[in-house]
Motif scaffolding. Structure first.
Motif, PDB file in Angstrom:
ATOM      1  N   MET A  49       0.801  -1.169  -0.053  1.00  0.00           N
ATOM      2  CA  MET A  49       0.179   0.223  -0.059  1.00  0.00           C
ATOM      3  C   MET A  49       0.850   1.235   0.010  1.00  0.00           C
ATOM      4  O   MET A  49       1.980   1.045   0.216  1.00  0.00           O
ATOM      5  N   ILE A  50       0.253   2.187  -0.436  1.00  0.00           N
ATOM      6  CA  ILE A  50       1.098   3.640  -0.394  1.00  0.00           C
ATOM      7  C   ILE A  50       1.097   4.249   0.672  1.00  0.00           C
ATOM      8  O   ILE A  50       0.237   4.328   1.690  1.00  0.00           O
ATOM      9  N   ALA A  51       2.275   4.350   1.462  1.00  0.00           N
ATOM     10  CA  ALA A  51       2.537   4.998   2.599  1.00  0.00           C
ATOM     11  C   ALA A  51       1.990   6.571   2.599  1.00  0.00           C
ATOM     12  O   ALA A  51       2.068   7.296   1.705  1.00  0.00           O
ATOM     13  N   VAL A  52       1.345   6.842   3.974  1.00  0.00           N
ATOM     14  CA  VAL A  52       1.036   8.333   4.193  1.00  0.00           C
ATOM     15  C   VAL A  52       2.113   9.215   4.434  1.00  0.00           C
ATOM     16  O   VAL A  52       3.176   8.512   5.294  1.00  0.00           O
ATOM     17  N   THR A  53       1.895  10.411   4.507  1.00  0.00           N
ATOM     18  CA  THR A  53       3.095  11.411   5.180  1.00  0.00           C
ATOM     19  C   THR A  53       2.377  11.856   6.351  1.00  0.00           C
ATOM     20  O   THR A  53       1.448  11.992   6.782  1.00  0.00           O
ATOM     21  N   ALA A  54       3.341  12.363   7.009  1.00  0.00           N
ATOM     22  CA  ALA A  54       3.209  12.887   8.288  1.00  0.00           C
ATOM     23  C   ALA A  54       2.414  14.169   8.359  1.00  0.00           C
ATOM     24  O   ALA A  54       1.986  14.792   9.375  1.00  0.00           O
ATOM     25  N   GLN A  55       3.015  14.929   7.316  1.00  0.00           N
ATOM     26  CA  GLN A  55       2.412  16.379   7.307  1.00  0.00           C
ATOM     27  C   GLN A  55       0.969  16.477   7.176  1.00  0.00           C
ATOM     28  O   GLN A  55       0.437  15.836   6.413  1.00  0.00           O
ATOM     29  N   ASP A  56       0.541  17.503   8.047  1.00  0.00           N
ATOM     30  CA  ASP A  56      -1.136  17.403   8.054  1.00  0.00           C
ATOM     31  C   ASP A  56      -1.986  16.149   8.229  1.00  0.00           C
ATOM     32  O   ASP A  56      -3.014  16.021   7.821  1.00  0.00           O
ATOM     33  N   LEU A  57      -1.164  15.124   8.903  1.00  0.00           N
ATOM     34  CA  LEU A  57      -1.911  13.806   9.042  1.00  0.00           C
ATOM     35  C   LEU A  57      -2.665  13.884  10.415  1.00  0.00           C
ATOM     36  O   LEU A  57      -2.330  14.326  11.468  1.00  0.00           O
ATOM     37  N   TYR A  58      -3.846  13.313  10.153  1.00  0.00           N
ATOM     38  CA  TYR A  58      -4.918  13.279  11.188  1.00  0.00           C
ATOM     39  C   TYR A  58      -5.484  11.710  11.198  1.00  0.00           C
ATOM     40  O   TYR A  58      -5.566  11.149  10.145  1.00  0.00           O
ATOM     41  N   GLY A  59      -5.411  10.951  12.407  1.00  0.00           N
ATOM     42  CA  GLY A  59      -5.961   9.688  12.341  1.00  0.00           C
ATOM     43  C   GLY A  59      -6.641   9.134  13.663  1.00  0.00           C
ATOM     44  O   GLY A  59      -6.301   9.658  14.609  1.00  0.00           O
ATOM     45  N   GLU A  60      -7.445   8.103  13.452  1.00  0.00           N
ATOM     46  CA  GLU A  60      -8.211   7.466  14.677  1.00  0.00           C
ATOM     47  C   GLU A  60      -8.129   6.174  14.514  1.00  0.00           C
ATOM     48  O   GLU A  60      -8.565   5.401  13.591  1.00  0.00           O
ATOM     49  N   ALA A  61      -7.391   5.676  15.439  1.00  0.00           N
ATOM     50  CA  ALA A  61      -7.029   3.900  15.708  1.00  0.00           C
ATOM     51  C   ALA A  61      -8.062   3.449  16.822  1.00  0.00           C
ATOM     52  O   ALA A  61      -7.600   3.940  17.883  1.00  0.00           O
ATOM     53  N   THR A  62      -8.474   2.320  16.470  1.00  0.00           N
ATOM     54  CA  THR A  62      -9.326   1.655  17.724  1.00  0.00           C
ATOM     55  C   THR A  62      -8.477   0.383  18.065  1.00  0.00           C
ATOM     56  O   THR A  62      -7.978  -0.155  16.999  1.00  0.00           O
ATOM     57  N   TYR A  63      -8.486   0.384  19.484  1.00  0.00           N
ATOM     58  CA  TYR A  63      -7.533  -0.761  19.845  1.00  0.00           C
ATOM     59  C   TYR A  63      -8.573  -1.719  20.758  1.00  0.00           C
ATOM     60  O   TYR A  63      -9.224  -1.203  21.563  1.00  0.00           O
ATOM     61  N   PHE A  64      -8.242  -2.960  20.852  1.00  0.00           N
ATOM     62  CA  PHE A  64      -9.218  -3.677  21.654  1.00  0.00           C
ATOM     63  C   PHE A  64      -7.800  -4.355  22.618  1.00  0.00           C
ATOM     64  O   PHE A  64      -6.814  -4.828  22.355  1.00  0.00           O
ATOM     65  N   SER A  65      -8.342  -3.913  23.935  1.00  0.00           N
ATOM     66  CA  SER A  65      -7.037  -4.425  25.015  1.00  0.00           C
ATOM     67  C   SER A  65      -7.666  -5.662  25.824  1.00  0.00           C
ATOM     68  O   SER A  65      -9.006  -5.595  26.169  1.00  0.00           O
ATOM     69  N   LYS A  66      -6.901  -6.649  26.147  1.00  0.00           N
ATOM     70  CA  LYS A  66      -7.386  -7.555  26.782  1.00  0.00           C
ATOM     71  C   LYS A  66      -6.172  -8.118  27.650  1.00  0.00           C
ATOM     72  O   LYS A  66      -5.004  -8.088  27.332  1.00  0.00           O
TER      73      LYS A  66
END
Length: 269
Positions: free
Chosen positions: A1-18
């Motif tokens: 896949m194409i890597a994204v750049t950090a400039q103006d990057l915004y993300g939301e990552a969901t994690y499951f913790s056990k």
């Protein structure tokens, strides 16, 4: 896949913790009825399985738990006290390596501000796929926080007996913890930010999976640059305090509570 750049990057990552929880203390406990044991096991399962969201831009992030709305009459109690006292939303600034976290303890709000743990990561070069991303393995040795509940375990039977025969009578004599642990992380350079779950980070890519103290946090979903974006900023309400001073205050409150409970037990007897 194409890597994204950090400039103006915004993300939301969901994690499951056990987390793995030691339930050996229930074995052979004749004071527990089958119904009580079942309720305890159900509550332990709820406490050990949680969902979190990491909201991040290039340098900042917010780590917060996705909480379900409690049914009437189920709010408060010991679990609620531990949850609010041990941490709320955690704001991290990777450019200054600091964090800010709002915590409530017995009706008082604190604003814990301190440095993030600086880990000496060793990148192994081992890689595997996590979802659509290529993740690389890294390990580090971390000093355990004084109040990291996942670091505690029940003492061996012989040590436990020695403590029971001692004179301290401290509620914490039944448990022990290691001073350090080995942390294993899997990060992806395809999302070039130094963020990760909880207090972890500092790798050349977003941490997608982290294993420490019997707890695994695995990223199950990532949304990059959505139209609706939350503001990333630290909490501002509460008495400012360092992590070490907060831990000391918390331990003092726990000892006071333990003394009160022991007094109630003697009164019933």
């Amino acid at each position: 896949m194409i890597a994204v750049t950090a400039q103006d990057l915004y993300g939301e990552a969901t994690y499951f913790s056990k987390s793995s929880i030691d339930k050996s203390w229930m074995e052979g406990n004749r004071e527990l009825s089958p119904d009580q044991r079942k309720r305890i096991e159900e509550n332990l399962k709820k406490a050990s399985e949680k969902t979190f969201v990491l909201i991040f831009n290039r340098n900042e992030s917010i780590w917060k738990e996705e909480r379900e709305l409690a049914a009437p009459g189920q709010g408060g109690g010991w679990g609620n006290f531990m949850g609010t006292a041990m941490g709320g939303e955690k704001y991290k600034d990777m450019s200054s390596n600091t964090f800010t976290e709002q915590r409530d303890m017995m009706g008082k709000t604190f604003l814990v501000k301190d440095d993030l743990p600086q880990l000496e990561w060793v990148i192994t070069g081992e890689s595997r796929k996590i979802g659509n991303y290529t993740a690389i393995k890294a390990t580090a040795v971390k000093n355990n926080d004084a109040l990291d509940m996942s670091a505690f375990r029940r003492r061996g039977r012989d040590e436990e007996k020695k403590k029971e025969e001692g004179e301290t009578g401290n509620l914490l004599d039944m448990i022990e913890k290691d001073d350090t642990i080995t942390v294993t992380a899997w990060f992806t350079p395809e999302i070039p930010v130094q963020h990760g779950p909880a207090e972890y980070g500092g790798l050349p890519g977003l941490i997608l999976e982290l294993n420490a103290n019997g707890t695994t946090m695995l990223c199950s979903k990532i949304v990059l640059n959505p139209e609706d974006q939350e503001e990333i900023k630290p909490a501002t309400k509460g008495d400012v305090i360092g992590l070490e001073d907060y831990n000391t205050t918390f331990q003092q409150k726990m000892e006071e509570m333990a003394k009160r409970f022991r007094g109630r037990g003697r009164g019933r007897n």
